[in-house]
Write a protein that holds these residues in place. Structure first.
Motif, PDB file in Angstrom:
ATOM      1  N   UNK A 120       0.816  -1.212   0.000  1.00 67.93           N
ATOM      2  CA  UNK A 120       0.000   0.000   0.000  1.00 67.93           C
ATOM      3  C   UNK A 120       0.851   1.265   0.000  1.00 67.93           C
ATOM      4  N   UNK A 121       2.080   1.152   0.461  1.00 70.09           N
ATOM      5  CA  UNK A 121       2.955   2.328   0.559  1.00 70.09           C
ATOM      6  C   UNK A 121       3.921   2.462  -0.615  1.00 70.09           C
ATOM      7  N   UNK A 122       3.877   1.518  -1.564  1.00 67.66           N
ATOM      8  CA  UNK A 122       4.895   1.504  -2.611  1.00 67.66           C
ATOM      9  C   UNK A 122       4.894   2.779  -3.441  1.00 67.66           C
ATOM     10  N   UNK A 123       3.773   3.130  -4.036  1.00 69.27           N
ATOM     11  CA  UNK A 123       3.743   4.288  -4.925  1.00 69.27           C
ATOM     12  C   UNK A 123       4.032   5.592  -4.186  1.00 69.27           C
ATOM     13  N   UNK A 124       3.440   5.837  -2.992  1.00 72.43           N
ATOM     14  CA  UNK A 124       3.796   7.064  -2.281  1.00 72.43           C
ATOM     15  C   UNK A 124       5.284   7.155  -1.936  1.00 72.43           C
ATOM     16  N   UNK A 125       5.875   6.012  -1.525  1.00 71.52           N
ATOM     17  CA  UNK A 125       7.292   6.038  -1.163  1.00 71.52           C
ATOM     18  C   UNK A 125       8.173   6.303  -2.378  1.00 71.52           C
ATOM     19  N   UNK A 126       7.869   5.657  -3.503  1.00 73.22           N
ATOM     20  CA  UNK A 126       8.667   5.887  -4.702  1.00 73.22           C
ATOM     21  C   UNK A 126       8.510   7.325  -5.193  1.00 73.22           C
ATOM     22  N   UNK A 127       7.301   7.862  -5.126  1.00 73.75           N
ATOM     23  CA  UNK A 127       7.097   9.259  -5.509  1.00 73.75           C
ATOM     24  C   UNK A 127       7.913  10.185  -4.619  1.00 73.75           C
ATOM     25  N   UNK A 128       7.922   9.901  -3.326  1.00 71.77           N
ATOM     26  CA  UNK A 128       8.666  10.728  -2.377  1.00 71.77           C
ATOM     27  C   UNK A 128      10.165  10.640  -2.639  1.00 71.77           C
ATOM     28  N   UNK A 129      10.637   9.432  -2.926  1.00 66.92           N
ATOM     29  CA  UNK A 129      12.065   9.253  -3.234  1.00 66.92           C
ATOM     30  C   UNK A 129      12.459  10.084  -4.451  1.00 66.92           C
ATOM     31  N   UNK A 130      11.674   9.986  -5.506  1.00 65.78           N
ATOM     32  CA  UNK A 130      12.016  10.703  -6.735  1.00 65.78           C
ATOM     33  C   UNK A 130      11.918  12.214  -6.539  1.00 65.78           C
ATOM     34  N   UNK A 131      10.911  12.664  -5.803  1.00 58.96           N
ATOM     35  CA  UNK A 131      10.755  14.104  -5.572  1.00 58.96           C
ATOM     36  C   UNK A 131      11.864  14.651  -4.682  1.00 58.96           C
ATOM     37  N   UNK A 184       3.578  -4.827 -12.783  1.00 66.92           N
ATOM     38  CA  UNK A 184       4.089  -4.149 -11.593  1.00 66.92           C
ATOM     39  C   UNK A 184       5.206  -3.170 -11.957  1.00 66.92           C
ATOM     40  N   UNK A 185       6.095  -3.587 -12.847  1.00 75.44           N
ATOM     41  CA  UNK A 185       7.169  -2.686 -13.274  1.00 75.44           C
ATOM     42  C   UNK A 185       6.597  -1.447 -13.953  1.00 75.44           C
ATOM     43  N   UNK A 186       5.583  -1.645 -14.782  1.00 79.82           N
ATOM     44  CA  UNK A 186       4.971  -0.515 -15.479  1.00 79.82           C
ATOM     45  C   UNK A 186       4.248   0.402 -14.506  1.00 79.82           C
ATOM     46  N   UNK A 187       3.520  -0.188 -13.559  1.00 75.85           N
ATOM     47  CA  UNK A 187       2.725   0.613 -12.623  1.00 75.85           C
ATOM     48  C   UNK A 187       3.586   1.436 -11.676  1.00 75.85           C
ATOM     49  N   UNK A 188       4.711   0.885 -11.262  1.00 73.57           N
ATOM     50  CA  UNK A 188       5.549   1.562 -10.273  1.00 73.57           C
ATOM     51  C   UNK A 188       6.699   2.350 -10.887  1.00 73.57           C
ATOM     52  N   UNK A 189       7.086   2.013 -12.121  1.00 74.86           N
ATOM     53  CA  UNK A 189       8.256   2.649 -12.705  1.00 74.86           C
ATOM     54  C   UNK A 189       9.548   2.225 -12.042  1.00 74.86           C
ATOM     55  N   UNK A 190       9.531   1.093 -11.329  1.00 71.79           N
ATOM     56  CA  UNK A 190      10.731   0.616 -10.643  1.00 71.79           C
ATOM     57  C   UNK A 190      11.843   0.354 -11.645  1.00 71.79           C
ATOM     58  N   UNK A 191      13.072   0.637 -11.232  1.00 68.89           N
ATOM     59  CA  UNK A 191      14.238   0.402 -12.087  1.00 68.89           C
ATOM     60  C   UNK A 191      14.730  -1.036 -12.009  1.00 68.89           C
ATOM     61  N   UNK A 192      14.242  -1.785 -11.035  1.00 69.70           N
ATOM     62  CA  UNK A 192      14.693  -3.170 -10.849  1.00 69.70           C
ATOM     63  C   UNK A 192      13.661  -3.900  -9.997  1.00 69.70           C
ATOM     64  N   UNK A 193      13.450  -5.172 -10.297  1.00 70.34           N
ATOM     65  CA  UNK A 193      12.564  -6.007  -9.493  1.00 70.34           C
ATOM     66  C   UNK A 193      13.400  -7.059  -8.781  1.00 70.34           C
ATOM     67  N   UNK A 194      13.249  -7.139  -7.468  1.00 68.07           N
ATOM     68  CA  UNK A 194      13.969  -8.119  -6.659  1.00 68.07           C
ATOM     69  C   UNK A 194      12.957  -9.142  -6.151  1.00 68.07           C
ATOM     70  N   UNK A 195      13.065 -10.362  -6.658  1.00 74.26           N
ATOM     71  CA  UNK A 195      12.048 -11.383  -6.438  1.00 74.26           C
ATOM     72  C   UNK A 195      12.388 -12.250  -5.241  1.00 74.26           C
ATOM     73  N   UNK A 196      11.419 -12.411  -4.359  1.00 77.43           N
ATOM     74  CA  UNK A 196      11.570 -13.357  -3.248  1.00 77.43           C
ATOM     75  C   UNK A 196      10.489 -14.421  -3.375  1.00 77.43           C
TER      76      UNK A 196
END
Length: 378
Positions: free
Chosen positions: A239-250, A341-353
């Motif tokens: 639930x916090x992924x998109x807000x956190x990534x937005x905050x990081x980039x900003x 998920x990569x498209x929705x978040x714009x993540x530069x890398x996916x780390x799979x567990x």
């Protein structure tokens, strides 16, 4: 990310490290570089020794198939997780791999003296030059009582002030850069840069890149302000992924480390030849999480035990929510889920567990995901 298509590069060239030791290269048809987060889980009927052997198998498989990095996470007082000592595990894995980046996802810095971490990861860098990552978190990785036992204090420092100070101290130890007059100016983390300035000294130009880990906004903002790469725990805080990534980039400010943001996200994902089998495997992780969240941590249950377990209404609600953030199913379904998920978040890398009871199911999952993206077979 550069304009050149990573997909058109030869696999041998693509497997070489990026110049900064941070950015990965997307191989095959993967939308971004793929990596592995291993909790080194211990399943019912197995042992910690078996879990470590599986960790070696997963790391070597990840290396062979072109995954960019392999990280382990610090947890304590959890019978089903054998990764309480990341540095020790990483030293063992360094001896069994040759190219893949190895790192912590993460070391919980408040549990340790910064000098100790600088020494441990300086030693790892000497063992595996140019391929060690130091990911740092500010949570304890356990309950409060265990954290107090680790730190030998009843005062747990989790606030906004202490972690940046600890991080700054660790960075100065890694760089051997305390100013004259500082109480630690004559203290040196060894192995480290001081060896290059000693008579006859020669020291590697590399030191482990620092990553900040988070499951909320605090570390996202801090990583951005310091120009560091950021790893977000989407696998348990979706639930916090998109807000956190937005905050990081900003918040991002270019640094000597990065000229632009670089964020990876941890993703729980498991593939099997049949959807039913994938569901059967991930339910072992679901039951394990239910027990952990209700104060009953234990070994990861078998698929048979998970199938026989009767969840009550509250537990079922938790499981449904948790499974909603686990990408699982056939290889094609998992590939589609990861792509989305990569498209929705714009993540530069996916780390799979891969959360499952047995090592064979987890190993098979990584192979199937690699096949689905056409990664090199090694």
């Amino acid at each position: 990310m550069s304009g050149e298509s990573d997909h058109t590069r030869g696999s041998d060239e693509a497997l070489h490290e990026s110049g900064d030791g941070i950015r990965g290269t997307a191989l095959g048809t993967a939308p971004v570089p793929l990596s592995v987060l291993d909790l080194v889980t211990v399943g019912a009927g197995s042992t910690a020794a078996g879990a470590v052997r599986t960790a070696v198998d997963i790391a070597r498989t990840a290396e062979r198939r072109g995954f960019h990095r392999y990280w382990v996470a610090e947890h304590h007082s959890m019978p089903g997780v054998a990764s309480s000592s990341p540095a020790v595990l990483l030293a063992h894995l360094a001896a069994h791999t040759e190219r893949i980046r190895l790192g912590s996802g993460g070391v919980m810095l408040p549990n340790h003296a910064p000098l100790v971490i600088a020494e441990q990861f300086g030693t790892l860098e000497a063992m595996a030059p140019g391929r060690v990552d130091l990911g740092l978190g500010r949570a304890p990785g356990t309950d409060g009582a265990t954290a107090a036992a680790l730190r030998r204090t009843r005062q747990l420092h989790e606030g906004a002030d202490e972690f940046p100070q600890q991080l700054a101290e660790l960075t100065r130890f890694l760089d051997d850069s305390f100013p004259d007059g500082h109480p630690y100016a004559k203290i040196h983390a060894v192995p480290g840069p001081v060896q290059a300035t000693s008579p006859g000294g020669v020291q590697s130009a590399h030191r482990p890149p620092l990553w900040l880990l988070g499951s909320s906004g605090f570390s996202a903002r801090l990583a951005g302000s310091l120009g560091l790469p950021f790893a977000f725990a989407h696998h348990f805080s979706a639930a916090n992924t998109l807000p956190a990534l937005d905050l990081y980039r900003a918040s991002f400010r270019p640094s000597e480390v990065l000229s632009e943001p670089y964020a990876l996200i941890g993703v729980a994902a498991l593939a099997a030849e049949e959807e039913r089998e994938a569901r059967r495997q991930v339910m072992t992780g679901a039951l394990s999480m239910v027990r952990l969240r209700t104060g009953r941590p234990g070994l990861v249950p078998s698929p048979e035990e998970a199938e026989a377990y009767r969840f009550d209404e509250l537990e079922r609600g938790f499981v449904d929510s948790w499974l909603g953030n686990v990408v699982h199913g056939t290889p094609d379904a998992v590939r589609q889920g990861l792509d989305d998920l990569a498209k929705r978040t714009g993540a530069d890398e996916l780390m799979i567990t891969a959360n499952a009871h047995g090592g064979a199911a987890r190993l098979r999952s990584y192979e199937l995901i690699a096949d689905a993206y056409g990664l090199p077979r090694g």
